[in-house]
Write an enzyme that holds these catalytic residues in place. Structure first.
Site, PDB file in Angstrom:
ATOM      1  N   TYR A  88       0.865  -1.178   0.000  1.00 20.78           N
ATOM      2  CA  TYR A  88       0.000   0.000   0.000  1.00 20.78           C
ATOM      3  C   TYR A  88       0.907   1.235   0.000  1.00 20.78           C
ATOM      4  CZ  TYR A  88      -4.293   2.508   1.444  1.00 20.78           C
ATOM      5  OH  TYR A  88      -5.370   3.336   1.507  1.00 20.78           O
ATOM      6  N   ARG A 120      -6.215  10.351 -10.850  1.00 17.41           N
ATOM      7  CA  ARG A 120      -5.623  11.010  -9.663  1.00 17.41           C
ATOM      8  C   ARG A 120      -5.120   9.918  -8.736  1.00 17.41           C
ATOM      9  NH1 ARG A 120      -5.807  10.122  -4.913  1.00 17.41           N
ATOM     10  NH2 ARG A 120      -7.799  10.808  -4.089  1.00 17.41           N
ATOM     11  N   LYS A 139      -5.745  -1.960  -2.793  1.00 19.11           N
ATOM     12  CA  LYS A 139      -6.911  -1.758  -1.926  1.00 19.11           C
ATOM     13  C   LYS A 139      -7.602  -3.097  -1.667  1.00 19.11           C
ATOM     14  CE  LYS A 139      -7.112   2.862  -1.553  1.00 19.11           C
ATOM     15  NZ  LYS A 139      -7.301   3.667  -0.333  1.00 19.11           N
ATOM     16  N   GLU A 141     -12.225   4.668  -6.804  1.00 16.08           N
ATOM     17  CA  GLU A 141     -10.946   5.003  -6.186  1.00 16.08           C
ATOM     18  C   GLU A 141     -10.090   5.843  -7.119  1.00 16.08           C
ATOM     19  OE1 GLU A 141     -10.194   3.574  -2.923  1.00 16.08           O
ATOM     20  OE2 GLU A 141      -8.760   5.229  -3.030  1.00 16.08           O
ATOM     21  N   ASP A 142      -9.596   6.919  -6.611  1.00 18.80           N
ATOM     22  CA  ASP A 142      -8.599   7.746  -7.291  1.00 18.80           C
ATOM     23  C   ASP A 142      -9.039   8.211  -8.687  1.00 18.80           C
ATOM     24  OD1 ASP A 142      -7.308   7.358  -4.937  1.00 18.80           O
ATOM     25  OD2 ASP A 142      -5.441   6.621  -5.802  1.00 18.80           O
ATOM     26  N   ASP A 155     -14.148   6.007  -1.944  1.00 20.35           N
ATOM     27  CA  ASP A 155     -13.215   5.899  -0.826  1.00 20.35           C
ATOM     28  C   ASP A 155     -12.553   7.236  -0.512  1.00 20.35           C
ATOM     29  OD1 ASP A 155     -11.709   4.460   1.059  1.00 20.35           O
ATOM     30  OD2 ASP A 155     -10.065   4.209  -0.361  1.00 20.35           O
ATOM     31  N   ASP A 156     -12.203   7.985  -1.543  1.00 16.39           N
ATOM     32  CA  ASP A 156     -11.468   9.244  -1.333  1.00 16.39           C
ATOM     33  C   ASP A 156     -12.353  10.310  -0.701  1.00 16.39           C
ATOM     34  OD1 ASP A 156      -8.953   8.388  -2.623  1.00 16.39           O
ATOM     35  OD2 ASP A 156     -10.292   8.139  -4.332  1.00 16.39           O
ATOM     36  N   ASN A 196      -0.823  11.557   0.180  1.00 18.62           N
ATOM     37  CA  ASN A 196       0.002  10.381  -0.118  1.00 18.62           C
ATOM     38  C   ASN A 196       0.655  10.521  -1.486  1.00 18.62           C
ATOM     39  OD1 ASN A 196      -0.867   8.921   2.226  1.00 18.62           O
ATOM     40  ND2 ASN A 196      -2.826   8.585   1.209  1.00 18.62           N
ATOM     41  N   ASN A 231      -5.460   7.079   7.523  1.00 21.60           N
ATOM     42  CA  ASN A 231      -5.638   6.550   6.173  1.00 21.60           C
ATOM     43  C   ASN A 231      -6.955   5.791   6.095  1.00 21.60           C
ATOM     44  OD1 ASN A 231      -5.345   4.733   3.778  1.00 21.60           O
ATOM     45  ND2 ASN A 231      -3.414   5.836   3.659  1.00 21.60           N
TER      46      ASN A 231
HETATM   47  N1  LIG Z   1      -4.954   9.704   3.931  1.00 19.43           N
HETATM   48  C1  LIG Z   1      -5.954   9.257   3.205  1.00 19.43           C
HETATM   49  O1  LIG Z   1      -6.635   8.300   3.572  1.00 19.43           O
HETATM   50  C2  LIG Z   1      -6.251   9.898   1.901  1.00 19.43           C
HETATM   51  C3  LIG Z   1      -5.405  10.791   1.345  1.00 19.43           C
HETATM   52  N2  LIG Z   1      -5.707  11.380   0.164  1.00 19.43           N
HETATM   53  C4  LIG Z   1      -4.716  12.283  -0.407  1.00 19.43           C
HETATM   54  O2  LIG Z   1      -5.227  13.586  -0.460  1.00 19.43           O
HETATM   55  C5  LIG Z   1      -4.641  14.253  -1.567  1.00 19.43           C
HETATM   56  C6  LIG Z   1      -5.728  14.982  -2.315  1.00 19.43           C
HETATM   57  O3  LIG Z   1      -6.651  14.076  -2.830  1.00 19.43           O
HETATM   58  P1  LIG Z   1      -8.039  14.593  -3.446  1.00 19.43           P
HETATM   59  O4  LIG Z   1      -8.749  15.436  -2.496  1.00 19.43           O
HETATM   60  O5  LIG Z   1      -8.713  13.431  -3.994  1.00 19.43           O
HETATM   61  O6  LIG Z   1      -7.486  15.483  -4.644  1.00 19.43           O
HETATM   62  P2  LIG Z   1      -8.222  16.633  -5.422  1.00 19.43           P
HETATM   63  O7  LIG Z   1      -7.474  16.823  -6.672  1.00 19.43           O
HETATM   64  O8  LIG Z   1      -9.670  16.361  -5.490  1.00 19.43           O
HETATM   65  O9  LIG Z   1      -8.026  17.930  -4.488  1.00 19.43           O
HETATM   66  C7  LIG Z   1      -6.802  18.558  -4.280  1.00 19.43           C
HETATM   67  C8  LIG Z   1      -7.081  19.913  -3.685  1.00 19.43           C
HETATM   68  O10 LIG Z   1      -5.847  20.476  -3.274  1.00 19.43           O
HETATM   69  C9  LIG Z   1      -5.725  21.773  -3.817  1.00 19.43           C
HETATM   70  N3  LIG Z   1      -4.306  22.056  -4.003  1.00 19.43           N
HETATM   71  C10 LIG Z   1      -3.424  21.454  -4.823  1.00 19.43           C
HETATM   72  N4  LIG Z   1      -2.207  21.987  -4.666  1.00 19.43           N
HETATM   73  C11 LIG Z   1      -2.330  22.950  -3.742  1.00 19.43           C
HETATM   74  C12 LIG Z   1      -1.433  23.870  -3.154  1.00 19.43           C
HETATM   75  N5  LIG Z   1      -0.138  23.883  -3.483  1.00 19.43           N
HETATM   76  N6  LIG Z   1      -1.905  24.742  -2.239  1.00 19.43           N
HETATM   77  C13 LIG Z   1      -3.207  24.735  -1.905  1.00 19.43           C
HETATM   78  N7  LIG Z   1      -4.114  23.873  -2.402  1.00 19.43           N
HETATM   79  C14 LIG Z   1      -3.668  22.995  -3.320  1.00 19.43           C
HETATM   80  C15 LIG Z   1      -6.505  21.753  -5.113  1.00 19.43           C
HETATM   81  O11 LIG Z   1      -6.829  23.056  -5.454  1.00 19.43           O
HETATM   82  P3  LIG Z   1      -7.718  23.442  -6.752  1.00 19.43           P
HETATM   83  O12 LIG Z   1      -9.086  22.944  -6.426  1.00 19.43           O
HETATM   84  O13 LIG Z   1      -7.643  24.906  -6.797  1.00 19.43           O
HETATM   85  O14 LIG Z   1      -7.092  22.742  -7.894  1.00 19.43           O
HETATM   86  C16 LIG Z   1      -7.700  20.893  -4.688  1.00 19.43           C
HETATM   87  O15 LIG Z   1      -8.639  21.685  -4.028  1.00 19.43           O
HETATM   88  C17 LIG Z   1      -3.882  13.210  -2.361  1.00 19.43           C
HETATM   89  O16 LIG Z   1      -2.520  13.327  -2.095  1.00 19.43           O
HETATM   90  C18 LIG Z   1      -4.375  11.898  -1.813  1.00 19.43           C
HETATM   91  O17 LIG Z   1      -3.361  10.918  -1.811  1.00 19.43           O
HETATM   92  C19 LIG Z   1      -6.877  11.140  -0.496  1.00 19.43           C
HETATM   93  C20 LIG Z   1      -7.750  10.242  -0.002  1.00 19.43           C
HETATM   94  C21 LIG Z   1      -7.480   9.509   1.219  1.00 19.43           C
HETATM   95  C1  LIG Z   2      -5.399   6.635   0.603  1.00 19.75           C
HETATM   96  C2  LIG Z   2      -6.048   7.044  -0.610  1.00 19.75           C
HETATM   97  O1  LIG Z   2      -7.120   6.561  -0.929  1.00 19.75           O
HETATM   98  C3  LIG Z   2      -5.437   8.031  -1.442  1.00 19.75           C
HETATM   99  O2  LIG Z   2      -4.404   8.568  -1.079  1.00 19.75           O
HETATM  100  O3  LIG Z   2      -5.990   8.301  -2.510  1.00 19.75           O
HETATM  101 MG   LIG Z   3      -7.578   6.905  -2.945  1.00 14.72          MG
END
Ligand SMILES: NC(=O)C1=CN([C@@H]2O[C@H](COP(=O)(O)OP(=O)(O)OC[C@H]3O[C@@H](n4cnc5c(N)ncnc54)[C@H](OP(=O)(O)O)[C@@H]3O)[C@@H](O)[C@H]2O)C=CC1
Ligand SMILES: CC(=O)C(=O)O
Ligand SMILES: [Mg+2]
Length: 658
Positions: free
Chosen positions: A206, A259, A277, A349-350, A372-373, A514, A558
């Site tokens: 993972y 993504r 996953k 997912e993603d 999941d996200d 991540n 996570n």
């Molecule tokens: N720990 C966990 O269980 C999980 C972790 N994640 C992680 O979260 C992260 C985001 O995922 P997700 O929400 O799906 O992605 P998205 O692409 O949906 O969202 C990313 C957000 O971050 C903003 N952003 C990007 N770069 C910057 C920056 N430099 N400064 C400020 N804001 C910024 C984007 O802005 P804008 O809208 O303006 O483009 C957007 O709003 C990934 O790294 C993923 O691995 C996700 C799911 C689960």
């Molecule tokens: C953990 C997860 O689902 C992600 O980083 O997208």
């Molecule tokens: Mg994910």
């Protein structure tokens, strides 16, 4: 189609008439002991596979004729079988001669068939291979003589040897490849090793290593671990699904690779994520490996580097969008329901956020879907916050939340926090949302930007003057909780963490992004810059940190804590839809698993070493909610849902073969 009540199906589904999949559908031994006159399937000459097709309706009738005695017969049969040690019985369910636990499945497959692989084929069947652990008796019975060296070893010794070998690999990707190889060779050994050493190998199968594996998937690809559905398969998706060898699928994890973690568009190579996953669905949540199906939808990629990579394994074209994309996804969703019925869980997912929210809302009223996200992440973070409150004191509505990142994870978490706050205080949702602020790549989300905002950001556009930089937002909003969901590494800079520490005695800092390279800050930075006062957790694991003579153990925030248990709860209750209240139930179940000892070590999540027990508790709470909401189809409701969840869980221990 013949159906059975739960009492019957808990036995019958496992003994084959209900069809536990093509390969392992019926143990003749079970059938004979249950009083059925079934012909014994004979094993063919070495290496051959004998398949016997029967009409399930006939056999179902026989079982029906047994009427009320069926359950009792099943129980005594199970006991008899258990004594001989030929198959294992759990919770009234029976595992077939190959040891596949079918306790959670009651679908009928007609006509059903029995397939017995022997000899060379058996050694190459990952779900049934035991390698040197085949006994002499089994080697004789299954035409394995000469195909194995003479030594007969235990599964424990195999684990020990494999651990020794894996630990020789110092490069994480090599460990990953060796683990995948093991999964493809001997699934039970893979899962036993992973379950017993979860903290050591979770970072391999993972995050973070799976991220690197996806980036290099084209180079390391050897065998298909899931289905690839590309634009080339348009119009034929149902046929493609039927090419997968397992028929009795309970969970699909699907990505379109746009993504992948915080690594961006990896196209077809995102396959590593559904595979990873689903390995966790089995290892952490106890869903049978044969019931799990990883799928990657390939509509192209906008990643130029991949398009120019000679080893890239996907379509060499820009991503299809609009109607073309929607049509392919719709064909996929329709085919899944047609092929597996409406109780198969589809985990998105993603996906990139411009598709993720739309897919979830489009299919959540017709399919058992879950993102999941958006939802799993929300549930795990809410759990962490509920337990952090035990360290901080106070209630959820007394906190001020600030997110860096307003996409799937950020807005998904924000919404679930607001929902929980609103339930706890009777505050209208609109009011609860006002305690939560989000920053995206353009700065603080405020009402003056409302028109140009994506729909999922609009609820968070509060009245405020625009602020561009995170540090200025922190100083203005004065959050008690700072959550990184940006995918942008090291954006919680020293001044940001120091500002959080100057505002709060115990700042809560969650760096969710991540893999490790994208984490908003490291554990060491969080503890050092806050003088050891931060309550910190991250999406990818960090090692313990020593600061001023004290050791700090960072938690891992996570969604892996949630989705395996959530999925098990949905499956075991036969849930037909996912509801927000199930996410809240999963959060509180997880938060309740944090012990006093964990709190004393500053942890807001329990360690992964107890994850199967945690998952059983989550599953039970989710299932209870499904029953309460009238969304559960498996009736009657088992009395003790935790015990029932545990009884449904796949065990990686080898079975004895006749
Ligand atoms: N720990 C966990 O269980 C999980 C972790 N994640 C992680 O979260 C992260 C985001 O995922 P997700 O929400 O799906 O992605 P998205 O692409 O949906 O969202 C990313 C957000 O971050 C903003 N952003 C990007 N770069 C910057 C920056 N430099 N400064 C400020 N804001 C910024 C984007 O802005 P804008 O809208 O303006 O483009 C957007 O709003 C990934 O790294 C993923 O691995 C996700 C799911 C689960
Ligand atoms: C953990 C997860 O689902 C992600 O980083 O997208
Ligand atoms: Mg994910």
């Amino acid at each position: 189609m013949t159906t059975f009540s739960l009492n019957q199906s808990s036995f019958l589904s496992c003994s084959g008439v209900s069809g536990c999949g093509k390969r392992r559908s019926f143990s003749n031994l079970d059938a004979r002991r249950a009083g059925l006159a079934l012909k014994v399937v004979s094993v063919s000459t070495t290496g051959r596979v004998v398949t016997e097709e029967r009409n399930a309706v006939v056999e179902s009738k026989k079982l029906k004729e047994m009427g009320e005695n069926a359950t009792a017969a099943a129980a005594s049969t199970s006991e008899a079988i258990k004594k001989e040690g030929e198959v294992l019985t759990v919770g009234g369910g029976v595992r077939d001669v190959y040891g596949e636990d079918c306790a959670t499945e009651d679908q009928l497959v007609t006509p059903w068939s029995v397939t017995v692989a022997s000899g060379y084929s058996l050694l190459r069947d990952p779900l049934h291979n035991k390698g040197l652990a085949f006994t002499d008796k089994e080697r004789d019975a299954h035409y394995l003589r000469g195909l194995l060296p003479p030594a007969v070893v235990t599964q424990e010794l195999q684990v020990k040897k494999t651990l020794n070998n894996l630990r020789q690999y110092k490069v994480p990707l090599q460990r990953y490849m060796a683990m995948m190889d093991l999964q493809e060779t001997n699934a039970r050994l893979f899962y036993k090793l992973l379950i017993e050493n979860v903290e050591e190998f979770l970072p391999v199968v993972y995050t973070p290593t799976v991220g690197e594996a996806c980036q290099k998937y084209g180079s390391i690809f050897t065998r298909p671990q899931g289905l690839f559905i590309s634009l080339k398969e348009r119009g034929k998706i149902l046929e493609v699904l039927r090419n997968w060898p397992e028929k009795n699928i309970q969970v699909i994890v699907v990505t379109d690779g746009e993504r992948i973690l915080g690594l961006g568009d990896l196209g077809c190579q995102g396959m590593g994520i559904p595979v990873g996953k689903l390995s966790l669905y089995t290892a952490l949540g106890g869903v049978r490996p044969s019931a799990c199906l990883p799928i990657t939808i390939d509509v192209g990629t906008n990643n130029e580097q991949l398009l120019n990579d000679e080893f890239y394994i996907g379509l060499r074209q820009k991503r299809a969008t609009g109607q073309e994309y929607a049509d392919l996804l719709h064909e996929f969703m329709t085919a899944v329901k047609q092929n597996y019925g409406e109780k198969v869980l589809i985990q998105f997912e993603d996906f990139a956020n411009h598709n993720a929210f739309d897919l979830l809302s489009k299919y959540s009223s017709t399919h058992l879907v879950f993102n999941d996200d958006i939802q799993g992440t929300a549930s795990v973070v809410l759990a962490g916050l509920l337990s952090a409150l035990k360290l901080l004191g106070g209630s959820l509505d007394e906190q001020t939340f600030l997110f860096l990142g307003a996409g799937e994870a950020g807005t998904g978490i924000a919404e679930l926090i607001a929902l929980e706050m609103s339930k706890q205080t009777n505050l209208p949702l609109e009011e609860a949302r006002k305690k939560i602020w989000l920053v995206d790549s353009k700065g603080l989300i405020v009402s003056s930007r409302k028109e140009s905002l994506q729909h999922f950001k609009k609820p968070w556009a509060h009245e405020h003057e625009p602020i561009r930089n995170l540090i200025d937002v922190v100083q203005d909003i004065k959050p008690t909780v700072l959550i990184g969901s940006s995918g942008a590494g090291r954006t919680f800079t020293q001044d940001v963490v120091e500002a959080m520490a100057s505002i709060n005695e115990r700042p809560v800092i969650l760096a969710l992004s991540n893999p490790t390279s994208q984490s908003e800050c490291t554990a060491e930075q969080a503890y050092t810059w806050s003088q050891g006062r931060a309550i910190f957790a991250s999406g990818s694991p960090f090692d313990p940190v020593k600061y001023e003579g004290k050791t700090f153990i960072p938690g891992q925030a996570n969604n892996a804590y949630i989705f395996p248990g959530l999925g098990l709860g949905l499956i075991m209750s036969g849930a037909i839809r996912v509801h927000d209240d199930m996410l809240l139930a999963a959060s509180s179940a997880l938060a309740e698993q944090v012990t006093q000892e964990n709190f004393e070590r500053g942890l807001i999540y329990p360690p992964f070493t107890n994850i199967r027990k945690i998952s059983a508790n989550i599953a039970a709470r989710v299932a209870a909610k499904a029953y309460e909401l009238g969304l559960a189809s498996r009736l009657p409701q088992p009395q003790d849902l935790v015990k029932y969840a545990e009884s449904c869980m796949y065990s990686p221990v080898y079975r004895n073969y006749r």
